[in-house]
Each structure stands twice: as structure tokens, then as C-alpha cells.
Design a protein around this motif. Structure first.
Motif: not given
Length: 191
Positions: A186-191, A178-184
Motif C-alpha cells: 500500500n505504501v509503495s502504490s501510494n508513492q 502478511r499484514t506487513f507485506q500488505n502495508r508495504d
């Protein structure tokens, strides 16, 4: 057959792939872990699955945590039973495997249903692993060992602890996923 189709329709293709992968991982790890555990448990007349079960029952708990769908642990157990029957690998009890491999998932699914949890916290994950491993140990005892009372109680106690720890491990792995999914995300939404 219509009832089974309705049950399976609740699962997405992604869910079914996760179920198949985790069932295969459970069988693969079982064939490695059980012989190693037997070195420790053999002299005490304790079935090695009681100790090792926490590790390979972990996959059932992890599967439910990933899919979030009730019945996932039962399906993983059923797929494992079909795998061991079809391949004839160690751990096959013949057609009885349908019972010995599926019952842990059924009882764990039922237990979490009764308390209204879905591998959502550490205590329910511990309970799911405990129920899986105790049920598996009882089923194998009924089919093969028929241990006297004292070794059976010892075996079930070890199975409870091992299964519970396996459930906790599954929850910790799920937290990392879940931590990796949330990190991914967040990265996708910041791009």
C-alpha cells in the motif's frame, strides 16, 4: 534423480532460501528449548520433545505458510536432518535422523494435502503442527524410548496439544507477515 529434480524445480530460489532459514531456526531453537523442557518432563518420564516440539515444529508450518508450496514441510525436515547429521549437534540420531526429522514433514504435508489446505486458516495450522509433533514423538519413541502404553499415550497427548499450539503460533506469525507485506504494498502504490 529426475523425479527429485522435478520436485525441486517447483520451488523458487526464494522458497529454497526460506526453507533453509527456517530449518536452521528449527534446529537452533530445538537445542535451546529441549533442555529446558526436560527439566519439567524428566520426572514424569515424558520425552522433552513432546512438550518442546510444538515450538520447533512451528518452523515447518510457518515455512509452508510462507511458500505456499506442497512439500515444504518435508524439505524443511530433510534439511534439518542433514544439518544434525553434518554438525553432530544434540538431537542427532545418526543416519536415522533422515527418517525421524523428515517423517513429521511428510505426514503434515500429506495431512494438509488430503484436506485441501495450505496453512490458510487456524484449524489447518493447528492440524499441521499436531501432525508434525505427534509424528516426531512416535518416531523418537520407536528409535529410542519404547515407552510403555500409559506414558506413551500421555506423551502423544501432550505432543498433540503442544504441536497444535505451535501450528497456531505459526499461523499468527504468518498473519503478521502478511499484514506487513500488505502495508508495504500500500505504501509503495501510494508513492
Amino acid at each position: 534423480m529426475n523425479l527429485m529434480q522435478k520436485f525441486l524445480d517447483r520451488f523458487s530460489l526464494y522458497d529454497l532460501i526460506i526453507i533453509a532459514l527456517l530449518a536452521a531456526l528449527g534446529i537452533a531453537t530445538k537445542s535451546i528449548i529441549v533442555p529446558l523442557a526436560h527439566i519439567i518432563t524428566g520426572p514424569f518420564f515424558i520425552p522433552s520433545g513432546a512438550v518442546a516440539g510444538g515450538f520447533y515444529m512451528m518452523w515447518l508450518v510457518l515455512g509452508f505458510g510462507i511458500t505456499g508450496r506442497r512439500g515444504t514441510m518435508t524439505l524443511i525436515g530433510l534439511v534439518q536432518a542433514i544439518l544434525v547429521i553434518a554438525t553432530g549437534i544434540v538431537g542427532s540420531h545418526g543416519v536415522i535422523s533422515l527418517l525421524t526429522y523428515t517423517m513429521p514433514g511428510i505426514l503434515a504435508d500429506l495431512g494438509l494435502f488430503l484436506i485441501g489446505h495450505r496453512v490458510c486458516c487456524l484449524p489447518c495450522s493447528f492440524l499441521a503442527g499436531l501432525l508434525c509433533n505427534i509424528t516426531g514423538t512416535i518416531m523418537v519413541n520407536l528409535v529410542y524410548f519404547r515407552l510403555p502404553l500409559i506414558p506413551l499415550v500421555l506423551s502423544l497427548s501432550i505432543a498433540a496439544l503442544s504441536g497444535g499450539l505451535g501450528g497456531m503460533l505459526a499461523f499468527k506469525i504468518l498473519e503478521q507477515i502478511r499484514t506487513f507485506q500488505n502495508r508495504d504494498q500500500n505504501v509503495s502504490s501510494n508513492q
